[in-house]
Design a protein around this motif. Structure first.
Motif, PDB file in Angstrom:
ATOM      1  N   UNK A   1      -2.245   3.992  -3.638  1.00 27.49           N
ATOM      2  CA  UNK A   1      -2.384   2.853  -4.545  1.00 27.49           C
ATOM      3  C   UNK A   1      -1.988   1.563  -3.868  1.00 27.49           C
ATOM      4  N   UNK A   2      -2.500   0.474  -4.416  1.00 27.21           N
ATOM      5  CA  UNK A   2      -2.148  -0.870  -3.992  1.00 27.21           C
ATOM      6  C   UNK A   2      -1.464  -1.536  -5.168  1.00 27.21           C
ATOM      7  N   UNK A   3      -0.307  -2.124  -4.896  1.00 27.40           N
ATOM      8  CA  UNK A   3       0.429  -2.778  -5.979  1.00 27.40           C
ATOM      9  C   UNK A   3       0.933  -4.139  -5.524  1.00 27.40           C
ATOM     10  N   UNK A   4       1.237  -4.975  -6.521  1.00 22.78           N
ATOM     11  CA  UNK A   4       1.917  -6.234  -6.234  1.00 22.78           C
ATOM     12  C   UNK A   4       3.326  -6.140  -6.809  1.00 22.78           C
ATOM     13  N   UNK A   5       3.961  -7.254  -7.089  1.00 26.64           N
ATOM     14  CA  UNK A   5       5.334  -7.242  -7.577  1.00 26.64           C
ATOM     15  C   UNK A   5       5.487  -6.543  -8.924  1.00 26.64           C
ATOM     16  N   UNK A   6       4.452  -6.578  -9.739  1.00 24.67           N
ATOM     17  CA  UNK A   6       4.600  -6.106 -11.122  1.00 24.67           C
ATOM     18  C   UNK A   6       3.552  -5.103 -11.580  1.00 24.67           C
ATOM     19  N   UNK A   7       2.431  -4.964 -10.867  1.00 27.14           N
ATOM     20  CA  UNK A   7       1.334  -4.141 -11.363  1.00 27.14           C
ATOM     21  C   UNK A   7       0.704  -3.280 -10.270  1.00 27.14           C
ATOM     22  N   UNK A   8       0.143  -2.174 -10.695  1.00 24.59           N
ATOM     23  CA  UNK A   8      -0.729  -1.402  -9.831  1.00 24.59           C
ATOM     24  C   UNK A   8      -2.107  -2.044  -9.905  1.00 24.59           C
ATOM     25  N   UNK A   9      -2.629  -2.467  -8.771  1.00 28.48           N
ATOM     26  CA  UNK A   9      -3.917  -3.153  -8.730  1.00 28.48           C
ATOM     27  C   UNK A   9      -5.084  -2.176  -8.669  1.00 28.48           C
ATOM     28  N   UNK A  10      -4.880  -1.071  -7.953  1.00 29.79           N
ATOM     29  CA  UNK A  10      -5.930  -0.052  -7.826  1.00 29.79           C
ATOM     30  C   UNK A  10      -5.282   1.228  -7.328  1.00 29.79           C
ATOM     31  N   UNK A  11      -5.732   2.365  -7.823  1.00 26.76           N
ATOM     32  CA  UNK A  11      -5.196   3.632  -7.332  1.00 26.76           C
ATOM     33  C   UNK A  11      -6.271   4.699  -7.290  1.00 26.76           C
ATOM     34  N   UNK A  12      -6.088   5.617  -6.363  1.00 26.48           N
ATOM     35  CA  UNK A  12      -6.985   6.755  -6.224  1.00 26.48           C
ATOM     36  C   UNK A  12      -6.125   8.003  -6.083  1.00 26.48           C
ATOM     37  N   UNK A  13      -6.406   8.985  -6.917  1.00 23.15           N
ATOM     38  CA  UNK A  13      -5.770  10.299  -6.808  1.00 23.15           C
ATOM     39  C   UNK A  13      -6.861  11.279  -6.407  1.00 23.15           C
ATOM     40  N   UNK A  14      -6.562  12.097  -5.415  1.00 24.50           N
ATOM     41  CA  UNK A  14      -7.575  13.050  -4.963  1.00 24.50           C
ATOM     42  C   UNK A  14      -7.886  14.054  -6.056  1.00 24.50           C
ATOM     43  N   UNK A  15      -9.131  14.448  -6.117  1.00 26.23           N
ATOM     44  CA  UNK A  15      -9.580  15.397  -7.134  1.00 26.23           C
ATOM     45  C   UNK A  15      -9.534  16.830  -6.642  1.00 26.23           C
ATOM     46  N   UNK A  16      -9.569  16.999  -5.333  1.00 25.24           N
ATOM     47  CA  UNK A  16      -9.552  18.335  -4.738  1.00 25.24           C
ATOM     48  C   UNK A  16      -8.276  18.503  -3.924  1.00 25.24           C
ATOM     49  N   UNK A  17      -7.707  19.687  -3.933  1.00 26.36           N
ATOM     50  CA  UNK A  17      -6.475  19.898  -3.167  1.00 26.36           C
ATOM     51  C   UNK A  17      -6.725  19.864  -1.664  1.00 26.36           C
ATOM     52  N   UNK A  18      -5.728  19.402  -0.956  1.00 25.62           N
ATOM     53  CA  UNK A  18      -5.693  19.437   0.515  1.00 25.62           C
ATOM     54  C   UNK A  18      -6.873  18.744   1.189  1.00 25.62           C
TER      55      UNK A  18
ATOM     56  N   UNK B   1       0.864  -1.175   0.000  1.00 26.22           N
ATOM     57  CA  UNK B   1       0.000   0.000   0.000  1.00 26.22           C
ATOM     58  C   UNK B   1       0.901   1.226   0.000  1.00 26.22           C
ATOM     59  N   UNK B   2       0.767   2.068  -1.000  1.00 25.28           N
ATOM     60  CA  UNK B   2       1.577   3.271  -1.168  1.00 25.28           C
ATOM     61  C   UNK B   2       0.696   4.487  -0.909  1.00 25.28           C
ATOM     62  N   UNK B   3       1.121   5.357  -0.004  1.00 31.85           N
ATOM     63  CA  UNK B   3       0.347   6.539   0.361  1.00 31.85           C
ATOM     64  C   UNK B   3       1.241   7.762   0.204  1.00 31.85           C
ATOM     65  N   UNK B   4       0.862   8.660  -0.692  1.00 29.03           N
ATOM     66  CA  UNK B   4       1.631   9.883  -0.928  1.00 29.03           C
ATOM     67  C   UNK B   4       0.758  11.095  -0.597  1.00 29.03           C
TER      68      UNK B   4
END
Length: 64
Positions: A17-34, A5-8
């Motif tokens: 995002x959630x990733x395994x050894x080779x792929x991003x399985x699911x990701x969410x980027x916020x649409x609104x700042x802060x 689980x990667x949290x930026x």
């Protein structure tokens, strides 16, 4: 299988995002700042549920 689980939250838009050894399985980027504090738990839960992964199945959590 490895699950990371990667949290930026280092910029005004969060990226989780959630990733395994080779792929991003699911990701969410916020649409609104802060909106990190309001949405981070919701985004993490959404990603884990979407991939049918529990928090205990994670091998690592990376925060930036």
């Amino acid at each position: 299988m490895l699950h990371i689980l990667y949290i930026d939250t280092s910029s005004e838009f969060s990226h989780i995002l959630l990733m395994n050894e080779t792929h991003i399985l699911h990701e969410i980027k916020s649409e609104l700042p802060n909106e990190h504090a309001q949405k981070i738990n919701i985004h993490i839960a959404t990603i884990l549920q979407s991939c049918n992964i529990s928090f205990s199945d994670l091998n690592a959590v990376v925060g930036v």
